[in-house]
Design a protein around this motif. Structure first.
Motif, PDB file in Angstrom:
ATOM      1  N   ARG A 154       1.019  -1.073   0.001  1.00 26.04           N
ATOM      2  CA  ARG A 154       0.173   0.293  -0.102  1.00 26.04           C
ATOM      3  C   ARG A 154       1.011   1.361   0.024  1.00 26.04           C
ATOM      4  O   ARG A 154       0.336   2.315  -0.719  1.00 26.04           O
ATOM      5  N   SER A 155       2.103   1.177   0.089  1.00 24.03           N
ATOM      6  CA  SER A 155       2.403   2.372   0.657  1.00 24.03           C
ATOM      7  C   SER A 155       4.501   2.455  -0.275  1.00 24.03           C
ATOM      8  O   SER A 155       4.242   1.215  -0.633  1.00 24.03           O
ATOM      9  N   LYS A 156       4.464   3.882  -0.631  1.00 21.97           N
ATOM     10  CA  LYS A 156       5.240   4.105  -1.687  1.00 21.97           C
ATOM     11  C   LYS A 156       6.444   3.732  -1.423  1.00 21.97           C
ATOM     12  O   LYS A 156       7.476   5.051  -1.385  1.00 21.97           O
ATOM     13  N   VAL A 157       6.892   3.001  -0.792  1.00 17.56           N
ATOM     14  CA  VAL A 157       8.608   3.448   0.215  1.00 17.56           C
ATOM     15  C   VAL A 157       9.348   2.627   0.035  1.00 17.56           C
ATOM     16  O   VAL A 157       9.058   1.171   0.290  1.00 17.56           O
ATOM     17  N   ALA A 158      10.522   2.147  -1.141  1.00 13.52           N
ATOM     18  CA  ALA A 158      11.357   0.787  -0.645  1.00 13.52           C
ATOM     19  C   ALA A 158      12.254   0.726   0.278  1.00 13.52           C
ATOM     20  O   ALA A 158      12.005   1.071   1.423  1.00 13.52           O
ATOM     21  N   VAL A 159      11.809  -0.891   1.104  1.00 11.54           N
ATOM     22  CA  VAL A 159      12.672  -1.425   1.779  1.00 11.54           C
ATOM     23  C   VAL A 159      13.774  -1.854   1.744  1.00 11.54           C
ATOM     24  O   VAL A 159      14.124  -2.989   1.076  1.00 11.54           O
ATOM     25  N   THR A 179       2.594 -12.694  -4.679  1.00 10.24           N
ATOM     26  CA  THR A 179       0.852 -13.025  -5.272  1.00 10.24           C
ATOM     27  C   THR A 179       0.817 -10.994  -5.314  1.00 10.24           C
ATOM     28  O   THR A 179      -0.071 -10.739  -6.206  1.00 10.24           O
ATOM     29  N   GLN A 180       1.792 -10.605  -4.606  1.00 12.79           N
ATOM     30  CA  GLN A 180       1.147  -8.694  -4.111  1.00 12.79           C
ATOM     31  C   GLN A 180       1.895  -7.698  -5.097  1.00 12.79           C
ATOM     32  O   GLN A 180       1.613  -7.090  -5.179  1.00 12.79           O
ATOM     33  N   CYS A 181       2.664  -8.419  -5.844  1.00 10.57           N
ATOM     34  CA  CYS A 181       3.139  -7.856  -7.238  1.00 10.57           C
ATOM     35  C   CYS A 181       3.943  -7.053  -6.405  1.00 10.57           C
ATOM     36  O   CYS A 181       4.817  -5.949  -6.951  1.00 10.57           O
ATOM     37  N   VAL A 182       5.005  -7.296  -5.214  1.00  8.59           N
ATOM     38  CA  VAL A 182       6.555  -6.964  -4.486  1.00  8.59           C
ATOM     39  C   VAL A 182       7.093  -7.077  -5.431  1.00  8.59           C
ATOM     40  O   VAL A 182       7.880  -8.374  -4.448  1.00  8.59           O
ATOM     41  N   PRO A 183       8.145  -6.067  -5.448  1.00  8.25           N
ATOM     42  CA  PRO A 183       9.212  -6.526  -6.151  1.00  8.25           C
ATOM     43  C   PRO A 183      10.091  -7.083  -4.636  1.00  8.25           C
ATOM     44  O   PRO A 183      10.432  -6.909  -4.171  1.00  8.25           O
ATOM     45  N   VAL A 184      11.437  -8.350  -5.300  1.00  3.48           N
ATOM     46  CA  VAL A 184      11.844  -8.597  -3.750  1.00  3.48           C
ATOM     47  C   VAL A 184      13.112  -8.551  -4.886  1.00  3.48           C
ATOM     48  O   VAL A 184      13.060  -9.648  -5.175  1.00  3.48           O
ATOM     49  N   VAL A 185      14.283  -7.973  -4.990  1.00  2.00           N
ATOM     50  CA  VAL A 185      15.492  -8.094  -4.939  1.00  2.00           C
ATOM     51  C   VAL A 185      16.460  -8.269  -4.053  1.00  2.00           C
ATOM     52  O   VAL A 185      16.405  -7.465  -3.392  1.00  2.00           O
ATOM     53  N   ASN A 226       2.124   1.694 -10.129  1.00  2.00           N
ATOM     54  CA  ASN A 226       1.914   0.926  -8.447  1.00  2.00           C
ATOM     55  C   ASN A 226       2.559   1.551  -7.209  1.00  2.00           C
ATOM     56  O   ASN A 226       3.158   1.908  -7.203  1.00  2.00           O
ATOM     57  N   HIS A 227       0.873   1.637  -6.582  1.00  2.00           N
ATOM     58  CA  HIS A 227       0.968   2.423  -5.064  1.00  2.00           C
ATOM     59  C   HIS A 227       1.446   0.974  -3.920  1.00  2.00           C
ATOM     60  O   HIS A 227       0.803   0.802  -3.109  1.00  2.00           O
ATOM     61  N   SER A 228       3.057   0.571  -3.996  1.00  2.00           N
ATOM     62  CA  SER A 228       2.953  -0.172  -2.772  1.00  2.00           C
ATOM     63  C   SER A 228       4.915  -0.446  -3.448  1.00  2.00           C
ATOM     64  O   SER A 228       5.625   0.973  -4.134  1.00  2.00           O
ATOM     65  N   GLY A 229       5.417  -0.876  -2.106  1.00  2.00           N
ATOM     66  CA  GLY A 229       6.605  -1.094  -1.588  1.00  2.00           C
ATOM     67  C   GLY A 229       7.934  -1.952  -2.981  1.00  2.00           C
ATOM     68  O   GLY A 229       6.477  -2.830  -3.851  1.00  2.00           O
ATOM     69  N   PHE A 230       8.577  -1.878  -3.063  1.00  2.00           N
ATOM     70  CA  PHE A 230      10.100  -2.344  -3.578  1.00  2.00           C
ATOM     71  C   PHE A 230      11.032  -3.036  -2.381  1.00  2.00           C
ATOM     72  O   PHE A 230      11.555  -2.024  -1.871  1.00  2.00           O
TER      73      PHE A 230
END
Ligand code: PSU
Ligand code: MN
Length: 316
Positions: A154-159, A179-185, A226-230
């Motif tokens: 939900r939040s546009k913040v890179a972690v 599933t939630q389309c949050v990239p994991v690098v 995307n309004h989500s994290g990375f």
């Protein structure tokens, strides 16, 4: 454009953080729950200061976030950190607790989830913490999934983190993020790390070694709507790490004991951590402090690369 609700939450910026954000310089948001609930006093205060120093040595300004007096403090002072570290009973505040604690006006220590909420409000695109919450073992029965994961959707913040602890189900944690389309690098490594273990035993879905490519990937993620994290992971340094098999053995034993003694719900995390600590004769808490610091350094470095990339793109 900011929403009207956005304007109503009072944010108290530390002077250095405010100046850095005005000038487009890199800032890394940091959580306060790890101070109040992660480590005992005075190790917690000393570690929080080392974490801030590590962000600086990475090239960014640290902004440790907490709640007090109905306001979100973005960039705690050393005195704030010491007060939070030494005051017993400060509540752990996750995303859903935040509106209530702000309304009541007391002190609150922010988890990864609520820190990410605050970071986005404050205009800070980077957050770092060593261990994120995840899907708990047995979640198919208990439904215990950390709201950290939900907030990343939900939040546009890179972690930037060192993965999550092995007490969680890291396979399901990775499935959820996929599933939630949050990239994991994974940064300069192949595996998804497990806090004070270099590897969780799971390969990371993506690996990147170049800071600027990471910065561009994060901006692309948001440019794609995307309004989500990375999520960017960086493993504990090998010299600070604990052997994964040793942790697995201690955990297997602790999980059996927990089952036998009927330990579950909120109590399980602390119970398992203590058991691992005992089994590793205190080495895990040393590793805990080391990974908090080394992760923050990488967070600072990647935030600096991201700020430089934005400046290059926007020419400001
Ligand atoms: N993982 C750790 N140490 C911690 C936490 C997680 O290795 O201190 C804390 C963080 O503040 C994280 C929170 O955001 O626990 C997640 O709690 P829960 O699983 O209840 O959502
Ligand atoms: Mn939970």
């Amino acid at each position: 454009m900011s929403s009207p609700a956005h304007e109503q939450i009072p944010l108290d910026f530390g002077a250095e953080v405010r100046d850095a954000l005005h000038e487009g310089r890199p800032v890394v948001a940091l959580e306060s729950n790890v101070i109040t609930h992660g480590l005992p006093y005075p190790d917690n205060a000393a570690t929080a200061r080392k974490v801030e120093a590590a962000v600086r040595s990475g090239g960014a300004v640290p902004a440790t976030i907490a709640v007090e007096g109905g306001r979100i403090v973005v960039g705690m002072s050393d005195a704030d950190i010491d007060r939070f570290a030494s005051t017993p009973g400060i509540p752990k505040v996750s995303s859903r607790d935040l509106p209530v604690v702000l309304a009541q006006g007391g002190m609150g220590a922010l988890t990864v989830a609520s820190s990410v909420v605050a970071a986005e409000l404050a205009g800070i695109p980077f957050f770092s913490s060593a261990g994120i919450g995840g899907v708990h073992r047995g979640a198919e029965r208990t439904m215990d999934v950390s709201s950290d994961l939900i907030q990343f959707t939900r939040s546009k913040v890179a972690v930037v983190c060192a993965g999550a602890k092995k007490i969680l189900d890291l396979g399901l944690t990775l499935e959820y993020l996929e599933t939630q389309c949050v990239p994991v690098v994974s940064y300069r490594s192949d595996d998804f790390p497990a806090f004070y273990c270099v590897s969780s035993g799971f390969r990371s879905p993506l690996r990147l070694d170049d800071d600027e490519v990471i910065a561009r990937s994060i901006e692309n993620h948001w440019a794609l709507g995307n309004h989500s994290g990375f999520l960017v992971t960086t493993p504990v340094r090998p010299q600070d790490a604990i052997d994964g098999d040793e942790v697995d053995a201690a955990l297997a034993e602790a999980l059996r004991a927990a089952e036998r003694d009927g330990i579950r719900g909120q109590a399980i995390t602390k119970y398992l951590m203590r058991a691992v600590d005992r089994a590793t004769e205190g080495r895990s808490s040393k590793a805990n402090m080391a990974v908090l610091v080394s992760t923050a350094e990488v967070g600072g470095r990647l935030a600096a690369a991201h700020a430089a990339y934005r400046k290059g793109v926007h020419g400001s």
